[in-house]
Design a protein around this motif. Structure first.
Motif, PDB file in Angstrom:
ATOM      1  N   PRO A 246       0.818  -1.205   0.000  1.00 22.73           N
ATOM      2  CA  PRO A 246       0.000   0.000   0.000  1.00 22.73           C
ATOM      3  C   PRO A 246       0.849   1.251   0.000  1.00 22.73           C
ATOM      4  CG  PRO A 246       0.022  -1.003   2.185  1.00 22.73           C
ATOM      5  CD  PRO A 246       0.691  -1.962   1.253  1.00 22.73           C
ATOM      6  N   MET A 342      -3.374   3.238  -2.786  1.00 19.30           N
ATOM      7  CA  MET A 342      -3.977   3.049  -1.467  1.00 19.30           C
ATOM      8  C   MET A 342      -5.000   1.913  -1.434  1.00 19.30           C
ATOM      9  SD  MET A 342      -2.680   4.892   0.815  1.00 19.30           S
ATOM     10  CE  MET A 342      -1.481   6.213   0.919  1.00 19.30           C
ATOM     11  N   ALA A 345      -4.419  -1.076   1.090  1.00 16.80           N
ATOM     12  CA  ALA A 345      -4.705  -0.715   2.484  1.00 16.80           C
ATOM     13  C   ALA A 345      -6.204  -0.667   2.725  1.00 16.80           C
ATOM     14  CB  ALA A 345      -4.075   0.634   2.818  1.00 16.80           C
ATOM     15  N   THR A 452       0.708   1.173   5.674  1.00 17.28           N
ATOM     16  CA  THR A 452       0.363   2.068   4.568  1.00 17.28           C
ATOM     17  C   THR A 452       1.272   3.280   4.544  1.00 17.28           C
ATOM     18  OG1 THR A 452      -1.943   1.382   4.746  1.00 17.28           O
ATOM     19  CG2 THR A 452      -1.494   3.403   3.522  1.00 17.28           C
TER      20      THR A 452
END
Length: 522
Positions: A246, A342, A345, A452
């Motif tokens: 992520p 992203m 995540a 992340t």
């Protein structure tokens, strides 16, 4: 099966699968299905209905949008977009070049996120995500593995937040303690006074923070962490590209060559300032009666504030990018790649929320708490037992706050009715155990967000952090034994920290970090 020993099966199966397969989404999915089957006596139709219900209630509940979750998920996307603009503008590269002229060693590069983790104590989510964006260009330059960065972030974020009264965690805990004090009709202290007095009794957080700095300065890389660090130093492999990472843009676009440091610093400053201002504003809006700093942080809307901060940060990154001269990628490509970065995540977080809700319906936490209450506990060793039970509960459920909510009233009630001198140590042990369990759990939202922020594969982060959490927990357990024998918080803390130091020097008597490796850069 609710509230029985069988309620432990889904989290245990999920955790075993995570360890065996290293495939977090598949493991979480199996845990979700198994838990739903058990809730509905293995009816396929009811199970599928339960899974769907848990999924859509993440976004829509009680006839309205679930704004808290939507704000947090939106913030992750905005953070990805901000990071993409900082990278595309050349800000990340320029910051790395600037910092490498001032930070001369790998130890210095690792110290930066650790120190920032202690300084930025307002909220663990904010801490986990923001620090990674600042530190990653520097740690990448010094070939510090992303798993190591995730550990440095995660093992300073929750520990410092849980002992800070001016934080989202501190405000929540103080309010909870105040209610427990009133319920048990104790007059010796207020909620805030009790919280402050509990700080030196929260042995785990000090052990974890000390171990972070010992790991940096003694190069105490053990277990899976040693493998990641060796690959980073010797081969330049900061992260395993075959795994989902992520926040990693994978060089999807070229950065502008004339980028400046302020192209990274300005969006970060905007993110911090806008988030803090939004927390104050929402805290004031949510406070009835006398408005104090404590009440503001108690009533602040963290997820809404993060969204506001992320929105302004993304806008600032966008403006800085479009005003640059030179060859640039399209705005849509930068934004899309930032959002895509992203997605891993977000997938993990959604699955973790789902299994967390199902574990809640199975009443796993209540079962563990009931077993604890049924024990014939010697009051002097209440903190030790509370620490262990809270750690197991947070590990199984993936939530510190949920463990606080269940275990603080139980521990407080037991202490108040057996030995009131154990009241504060028992509550401190709940906080310590909750953070410990959170550090070990692959479904912990704080650990997911630390992965992340650092751009690390999530399971790599969990597996590399686990040995360090266990060392800190073992030292803490001895510390609580000493407290049971002496009732001295200071002696217990000293013994705890001393054990951490002795373990580090026993396992790694010589710091094998050569000067050549120490100064080597990308």
């Amino acid at each position: 099966m609710e509230g029985t020993i069988y309620s432990l099966i889904p989290p245990l199966v999920m955790l075993v699968l995570v360890l065996v397969t290293r495939r977090v989404l598949i493991s979480l999915g199996v845990g979700i299905l198994l838990g739903a089957f058990m809730l509905h006596d293995f009816s396929i139709t009811a199970t599928l209905s339960e899974v769907w219900t848990q999924f859509y209630t993440i976004f829509y509940v009680d006839g309205a949008l679930n704004l808290g979750n939507l704000f947090l998920l939106s913030f992750l996307i905005l953070l990805g977009i901000t990071t993409a603009f900082m990278t595309a503008s050349g800000g990340s590269r320029a910051f790395g070049e600037w910092a490498i002229q001032r930070v001369k060693t790998r130890k210095g590069a690792q110290s930066m996120p650790a120190v920032l983790g202690i300084i930025i104590f307002i909220d663990d989510y904010f801490n986990s995500l923001a620090i990674g964006q600042v530190a990653r260009p520097l740690t990448d330059r010094y070939k510090v593995s992303r798993a190591k960065l995730a550990y440095l972030i995660d093992s300073t974020s929750a520990p410092i937040t849980v002992i800070s009264p001016i934080s989202s965690w501190g405000a929540y805990i103080i309010g909870t303690i105040g209610t427990i004090i009133a319920t048990n009709e104790l007059t010796q202290f207020s909620g805030l006074e009790a919280f402050v007095k509990m700080i030196p009794m929260n042995l785990y957080v000090f052990a974890a923070i000390l171990l972070v700095f010992l790991t940096i300065y003694r190069k105490f890389d053990i277990g899976a962490m040693k493998k990641h660090e060796q690959k980073a130093e010797l081969e330049g492999e900061l992260v395993d590209k075959t795994k989902d990472v992520p926040g990693d843009l994978n060089n999807e676009f070229k950065d502008v060559r004339n980028g400046r440091v302020y192209h990274l610093i300005v969006p970060i400053i905007v993110l911090i300032a806008a988030t803090v201002i939004a927390m104050v504003v929402t805290g004031i809006q949510g406070t009835e009666g006398n408005v104090t700093i404590l009440e503001i942080f108690k009533n602040t809307n963290v997820n809404r504030s993060l969204f506001a901060g992320g929105l302004f940060a993304a806008l600032s990154g966008f403006i800085l990018y479009v005003t640059q001269s030179g060859e640039k990628s399209s705005l849509s490509k930068v934004s899309l790649e930032g959002s895509k970065a992203m997605m891993p995540a977000i997938y993990i977080l959604v699955f973790a929320w789902m299994i967390g809700a199902i574990i809640g319906e199975l009443e796993t936490g209540k079962f563990l708490a009931a077993q604890f209450e049924s024990l014939n506990i010697q009051p002097s060793y209440l903190p030790l037992l509370v620490f262990l039970v809270s750690g197991g509960m947070a590990f199984a459920t993936g939530t510190s706050w949920g463990t606080f909510g269940i275990m603080l009233p139980i521990a407080g009630n037991i202490a108040a009715n057996t030995d009131v001198s154990m009241f504060l140590p028992a509550l401190a042990a709940v906080l310590a155990g909750s953070v410990f369990g959170d550090h070990c759990s692959p479904i912990s939202d704080t650990s997911i967000l630390s992965s992340t922020g650092a751009g690390s594969n999530h399971i790599d982060h969990v597996m590399t952090q686990l040995p360090y959490a266990l060392i800190s927990a073992a030292a803490t357990s001895v510390g609580y034994v000493v407290y049971g024998m002496t009732s001295s918080a200071m002696l217990s803390l000293i013994i705890t920290l001393l054990i951490v130091v002795l373990v580090v020097f026993a396992i790694n008597p010589k710091s094998n970090h050569s000067k050549a490796n120490e100064s080597k850069t990308a």
